[in-house]
Design an enzyme around this catalytic site. Structure first.
Site, mmCIF file in Angstrom:
data_model
loop_
_atom_site.group_PDB
_atom_site.id
_atom_site.type_symbol
_atom_site.label_atom_id
_atom_site.label_comp_id
_atom_site.label_asym_id
_atom_site.label_seq_id
_atom_site.Cartn_x
_atom_site.Cartn_y
_atom_site.Cartn_z
ATOM 1 N N HIS A 184 0.820 -1.211 0.000
ATOM 2 C CA HIS A 184 0.000 0.000 0.000
ATOM 3 C C HIS A 184 0.856 1.264 0.000
ATOM 4 O O HIS A 184 0.715 2.118 -0.870
ATOM 5 C CB HIS A 184 -0.959 -0.017 1.188
ATOM 6 C CG HIS A 184 -1.854 -1.200 1.206
ATOM 7 N ND1 HIS A 184 -2.669 -1.531 0.139
ATOM 8 C CD2 HIS A 184 -2.066 -2.163 2.143
ATOM 9 C CE1 HIS A 184 -3.350 -2.629 0.422
ATOM 10 N NE2 HIS A 184 -2.993 -3.032 1.632
ATOM 11 N N GLU A 205 9.881 -5.380 -5.702
ATOM 12 C CA GLU A 205 8.878 -6.105 -4.934
ATOM 13 C C GLU A 205 9.145 -7.594 -5.014
ATOM 14 O O GLU A 205 9.356 -8.145 -6.100
ATOM 15 C CB GLU A 205 7.478 -5.780 -5.458
ATOM 16 C CG GLU A 205 6.355 -6.645 -4.903
ATOM 17 C CD GLU A 205 6.270 -6.629 -3.383
ATOM 18 O OE1 GLU A 205 6.173 -7.731 -2.796
ATOM 19 O OE2 GLU A 205 6.322 -5.531 -2.790
ATOM 20 N N CYS A 241 -7.007 -7.149 4.237
ATOM 21 C CA CYS A 241 -8.114 -7.097 5.194
ATOM 22 C C CYS A 241 -9.325 -7.861 4.676
ATOM 23 O O CYS A 241 -10.267 -8.125 5.437
ATOM 24 C CB CYS A 241 -8.492 -5.653 5.494
ATOM 25 S SG CYS A 241 -8.820 -4.674 4.013
ATOM 26 N N GLY A 296 7.020 -2.948 4.465
ATOM 27 C CA GLY A 296 5.844 -3.522 5.109
ATOM 28 C C GLY A 296 6.132 -4.294 6.383
ATOM 29 O O GLY A 296 7.095 -4.023 7.102
ATOM 30 N N PHE A 307 13.315 7.911 2.922
ATOM 31 C CA PHE A 307 11.969 8.057 3.455
ATOM 32 C C PHE A 307 11.416 6.668 3.801
ATOM 33 O O PHE A 307 11.892 5.656 3.300
ATOM 34 C CB PHE A 307 11.054 8.701 2.416
ATOM 35 C CG PHE A 307 11.436 10.100 2.020
ATOM 36 C CD1 PHE A 307 10.723 11.193 2.489
ATOM 37 C CD2 PHE A 307 12.516 10.327 1.173
ATOM 38 C CE1 PHE A 307 11.074 12.486 2.127
ATOM 39 C CE2 PHE A 307 12.871 11.621 0.798
ATOM 40 C CZ PHE A 307 12.148 12.695 1.283
ATOM 41 N N GLY A 331 4.201 3.301 5.899
ATOM 42 C CA GLY A 331 3.482 2.035 6.029
ATOM 43 C C GLY A 331 3.955 1.193 7.194
ATOM 44 O O GLY A 331 4.479 1.706 8.192
ATOM 45 N N ASP A 332 3.814 -0.119 7.069
ATOM 46 C CA ASP A 332 4.068 -1.028 8.183
ATOM 47 C C ASP A 332 5.533 -1.116 8.582
ATOM 48 O O ASP A 332 5.856 -1.682 9.629
ATOM 49 C CB ASP A 332 3.565 -2.431 7.844
ATOM 50 C CG ASP A 332 2.053 -2.520 7.799
ATOM 51 O OD1 ASP A 332 1.393 -1.478 7.937
ATOM 52 O OD2 ASP A 332 1.523 -3.636 7.608
#
Length: 451
Positions: A10, A32, A42, A112, A276, A279-280
């Site tokens: 995200h 990724e 979710c 994440g 920077f 997120g998680d």
């Protein structure tokens, strides 16, 4: 400008999209590990329990979407080293094994979170699943047609939803947690007890206040979960114990929270220049306590990702912080909260006052109405609202957003009790239920002050 983004769920997705919108001429490289991005995890419990219209709609962006915007996509690539001094990233192609390095001007760490997997005997069995990503979701979905029983470990949001999902499918379901109540980090005991009754009424076995000590594979293909109090056997066990920041590769280079989450300032800068995070993998500024905390929510990740893009060239927009607003639906009942609970405040050593209030959401002269159980938490010195929660068979989720705004703007219980809420019998009473809750808080606060 050359930007490298490490991780793309995200925060990474929103960072990339917004940088490319604002700076279409910049070079943006995205790394990724997985073959997909933007998965709304979710929705896993809904997908597993056959309540999703189309699983493809659980993704709001694709690698091709970002590539069309101008990003260079390195999917199924694992970043193995980062040379922060020389601004260089080393990555490995997980399909070919090829390793290469390349430079960057700005780096965004959006790696994440990872599921917490305690060192418990037997936890790595094939019969013990995780509930985090698209791969996990598909495995659980495929198994759901084959199993007759399931044990879910962890009664936070994900575990609570998954246990409800298995029950919805008619599976023999057990929900275990070391804490004494379900959803105990989001709601106080009075609302947890409502949820627990619904679980029991729907045939779910609860193993609360029980610590898992081992997993055992059985010859008949089942798995037994042994706790410090009981043993439970089912066709599958799913560990939903929680999440930790996925920052092991680089956390020693930064200022972090004790769990390894990178501390970021209001412009999403880490403690290193030109780096920077969002997120998680990062901390968030928690408004009710005015400090940095670890709260892994997609909503936080999205907002922080947008802010990275806004601030990556120069500091433009500050982070407003978070109230950790969230909601869940279990057995047709809605639960929603924002900010502190009384229990969380006690853990943090915060002095708070609270009130519990119940009222029908609309007038009793209507053919139907439904009660809403509510809690409100405030600072007894300033009377500023610090938290609130609601539960009802009526959909009260958006009322938690209202309380979130109240916390964000430092509203007092007095102000919330007098907000201009609409009245129409189809929707609410002359005194809206949130206003009535705040009014009950004012009455309690005033009575204490007059003593």
């Amino acid at each position: 400008m050359k930007v490298s983004i490490i991780g793309c769920t995200h925060a990474g997705t929103f960072t990339a999209m917004n940088i490319l919108k604002q700076h279409p001429d910049w070079e943006v490289d995205v790394f990724e590990r997985n073959d997909n991005l933007s998965f709304l995890s979710c929705g896993i419990a809904l997908w597993v329990s056959d309540r999703v219209s189309d699983p493809n709609k659980m993704f709001y962006a694709s690698p091709d979407d970002l590539a069309k915007m101008g990003a260079t996509m390195y999917m199924k690539h694992d970043v193995t080293n980062i040379d922060f001094d020389n601004k260089n990233v080393t990555a490995k192609n997980l399909e070919t094994g090829e390793t290469f390095s390349q430079s960057y001007d700005k780096l965004v760490l959006t790696t994440g979170s990872a599921p917490i997997v305690p060192n418990i005997p037997g936890i790595h069995s094939d019969r013990v699943a995780l509930c985090k990503n698209w791969t996990n979701a598909n495995e659980l979905r495929e198994n759901s047609d084959k199993i007759k029983s399931a044990i879910v470990i962890g009664a936070g949001y994900i575990g609570a939803e998954l246990a409800e999902g298995y029950s919805h499918l008619g599976k023999e379901t057990t929900l275990i947690d070391a804490l004494p109540d379900v959803l105990s980090k989001n709601f106080d005991v009075n609302m947890s007890k409502v949820a627990e009754k619904d679980y029991l009424d729907n045939g779910v076995t609860l193993g609360l206040g029980e610590k898992v000590e081992s997993f055992e594979d059985n010859a008949d293909g089942t798995v037994t979960v042994n706790t410090d109090k009981n043993s439970y056997t089912a066709d599958i066990a799913v560990a939903c114990i929680g999440f930790r920041p996925n920052t092991d590769l680089y956390k020693d280079e930064f200022e972090t929270l004790p769990n390894g989450a990178l501390i970021v300032d209001k412009y999403m800068h880490t403690s290193k220049p030109d780096v920077f995070s969002a997120g998680d993998a990062a901390s968030v500024f928690y408004n009710p306590t005015q400090d940095n905390q670890y709260i892994p929510l997609a909503t936080n990740a999205v907002r922080q990702g947008i802010l990275v893009a806004k601030n990556i060239e120069k500091d433009t927009m500050k982070y407003m912080g978070t109230q950790s607003s969230s909601a869940v639906e279990l057995f047709g009942r809605s639960y929603a909260s924002s900010g502190l609970t009384v229990g969380h405040a006690k853990v943090l050593g915060k002095n708070v006052e609270s009130v519990t209030f119940e009222d029908n959401y609309r007038p009793e002269f209507m053919l139907t109405t439904t009660p809403v159980l509510m809690n409100l938490v405030w600072d007894p010195e300033t009377r500023e609202i610090m938290g609130g929660a609601l539960t009802s068979m009526y959909d009260i989720a958006q009322s938690a957003n209202l309380i979130s705004v109240a916390i964000q703007k430092k509203m007092t219980i007095d102000e919330l009790s007098m907000v201009d809420f609409l009245f129409q019998p189809n929707f609410d009473k002359p005194v809206n239920y949130v206003s009535a809750l705040a009014g009950a808080a004012v009455e309690k606060a005033d009575s204490k002050e007059s003593v």
